[in-house]
Design a protein around this motif. Structure first.
Motif, PDB file in Angstrom:
ATOM      1  N   VAL A  18       0.839  -1.209   0.000  1.00 24.78           N
ATOM      2  CA  VAL A  18       0.000   0.000   0.000  1.00 24.78           C
ATOM      3  C   VAL A  18       0.869   1.252   0.000  1.00 24.78           C
ATOM      4  N   THR A  19       1.911   1.248   0.825  1.00 25.26           N
ATOM      5  CA  THR A  19       2.788   2.422   0.921  1.00 25.26           C
ATOM      6  C   THR A  19       3.474   2.705  -0.409  1.00 25.26           C
ATOM      7  N   GLN A  20       3.999   1.673  -1.048  1.00 22.12           N
ATOM      8  CA  GLN A  20       4.690   1.881  -2.327  1.00 22.12           C
ATOM      9  C   GLN A  20       3.731   2.336  -3.416  1.00 22.12           C
ATOM     10  N   LEU A  21       2.533   1.766  -3.449  1.00 23.66           N
ATOM     11  CA  LEU A  21       1.548   2.207  -4.441  1.00 23.66           C
ATOM     12  C   LEU A  21       1.131   3.649  -4.189  1.00 23.66           C
ATOM     13  N   LYS A  54     -10.009  -7.010   5.635  1.00 18.47           N
ATOM     14  CA  LYS A  54     -11.300  -7.692   5.768  1.00 18.47           C
ATOM     15  C   LYS A  54     -12.086  -7.732   4.450  1.00 18.47           C
ATOM     16  N   THR A  55     -11.495  -7.248   3.368  1.00 18.09           N
ATOM     17  CA  THR A  55     -12.195  -7.201   2.079  1.00 18.09           C
ATOM     18  C   THR A  55     -11.313  -7.843   1.014  1.00 18.09           C
ATOM     19  N   GLN A  56     -11.494  -9.133   0.812  1.00 16.09           N
ATOM     20  CA  GLN A  56     -10.594  -9.915  -0.034  1.00 16.09           C
ATOM     21  C   GLN A  56     -10.549  -9.418  -1.482  1.00 16.09           C
ATOM     22  N   TRP A  57     -11.720  -9.099  -2.076  1.00 15.24           N
ATOM     23  CA  TRP A  57     -11.715  -8.677  -3.478  1.00 15.24           C
ATOM     24  C   TRP A  57     -10.900  -7.404  -3.667  1.00 15.24           C
ATOM     25  N   ALA A  58     -10.990  -6.495  -2.713  1.00 12.90           N
ATOM     26  CA  ALA A  58     -10.252  -5.232  -2.820  1.00 12.90           C
ATOM     27  C   ALA A  58      -8.755  -5.485  -2.651  1.00 12.90           C
ATOM     28  N   ARG A  59      -8.414  -6.352  -1.714  1.00 16.67           N
ATOM     29  CA  ARG A  59      -7.007  -6.692  -1.506  1.00 16.67           C
ATOM     30  C   ARG A  59      -6.405  -7.302  -2.771  1.00 16.67           C
ATOM     31  N   GLU A  60      -7.166  -8.184  -3.429  1.00 19.73           N
ATOM     32  CA  GLU A  60      -6.678  -8.803  -4.667  1.00 19.73           C
ATOM     33  C   GLU A  60      -6.436  -7.757  -5.751  1.00 19.73           C
ATOM     34  N   LYS A  61      -7.321  -6.775  -5.850  1.00 19.75           N
ATOM     35  CA  LYS A  61      -7.135  -5.709  -6.843  1.00 19.75           C
ATOM     36  C   LYS A  61      -5.885  -4.889  -6.545  1.00 19.75           C
ATOM     37  N   VAL A  62      -5.656  -4.588  -5.264  1.00 16.47           N
ATOM     38  CA  VAL A  62      -4.477  -3.821  -4.870  1.00 16.47           C
ATOM     39  C   VAL A  62      -3.210  -4.623  -5.158  1.00 16.47           C
ATOM     40  N   GLU A  63      -3.226  -5.904  -4.829  1.00 22.94           N
ATOM     41  CA  GLU A  63      -2.062  -6.759  -5.094  1.00 22.94           C
ATOM     42  C   GLU A  63      -1.800  -6.864  -6.595  1.00 22.94           C
ATOM     43  N   GLN A  64      -2.871  -6.982  -7.382  1.00 25.48           N
ATOM     44  CA  GLN A  64      -2.715  -7.069  -8.835  1.00 25.48           C
ATOM     45  C   GLN A  64      -2.133  -5.771  -9.407  1.00 25.48           C
ATOM     46  N   LEU A  65      -2.599  -4.641  -8.912  1.00 23.26           N
ATOM     47  CA  LEU A  65      -2.067  -3.351  -9.353  1.00 23.26           C
ATOM     48  C   LEU A  65      -0.583  -3.251  -9.008  1.00 23.26           C
ATOM     49  N   TYR A  66      -0.214  -3.723  -7.836  1.00 18.52           N
ATOM     50  CA  TYR A  66       1.198  -3.693  -7.431  1.00 18.52           C
ATOM     51  C   TYR A  66       2.059  -4.507  -8.400  1.00 18.52           C
ATOM     52  N   ILE A  67       1.577  -5.712  -8.728  1.00 20.42           N
ATOM     53  CA  ILE A  67       2.319  -6.586  -9.650  1.00 20.42           C
ATOM     54  C   ILE A  67       2.444  -5.903 -11.020  1.00 20.42           C
ATOM     55  N   GLN A  68       1.353  -5.346 -11.524  1.00 17.80           N
ATOM     56  CA  GLN A  68       1.378  -4.675 -12.835  1.00 17.80           C
ATOM     57  C   GLN A  68       2.304  -3.473 -12.825  1.00 17.80           C
ATOM     58  N   THR A  69       2.357  -2.769 -11.712  1.00 19.96           N
ATOM     59  CA  THR A  69       3.133  -1.530 -11.622  1.00 19.96           C
ATOM     60  C   THR A  69       4.626  -1.788 -11.472  1.00 19.96           C
ATOM     61  N   PHE A  70       4.979  -2.741 -10.628  1.00 21.65           N
ATOM     62  CA  PHE A  70       6.385  -2.890 -10.253  1.00 21.65           C
ATOM     63  C   PHE A  70       7.058  -4.155 -10.787  1.00 21.65           C
TER      64      PHE A  70
END
Length: 71
Positions: A18-21, A54-70
């Motif tokens: 989250v911090t890096q994004l 506590k919100t798995q779908w949102a966490r997955e989107k954030v993780e996916q964005l991180y992978i795409q970005t970095f």
């Protein structure tokens, strides 16, 4: 200890992701890419982490964005 050579998030905490994004896109840029309120309404790393844990779908989107970005 389990090794996860194919997991690009291995060894990263959710807080670090989250911090890096946030440093890369800013809160406004994150909200533009992923429409979740914690990026728009009084955003902070702490409140975002609380929501994502506590919100798995949102966490997955954030993780996916991180992978795409970095990756």
């Amino acid at each position: 200890m389990d090794q996860q050579p194919n997991n690009p998030l291995h060894g990263l905490t959710l807080e670090k992701i989250v911090t890096q994004l946030q440093e890369h896109y800013g809160w406004e840029g994150l909200h533009y890419r992923i429409r979740i309120n914690c990026f728009n309404n009084d955003p902070s790393v702490k409140s975002t982490l609380k929501f994502l844990r506590k919100t798995q779908w949102a966490r997955e989107k954030v993780e996916q964005l991180y992978i795409q970005t970095f990756s």
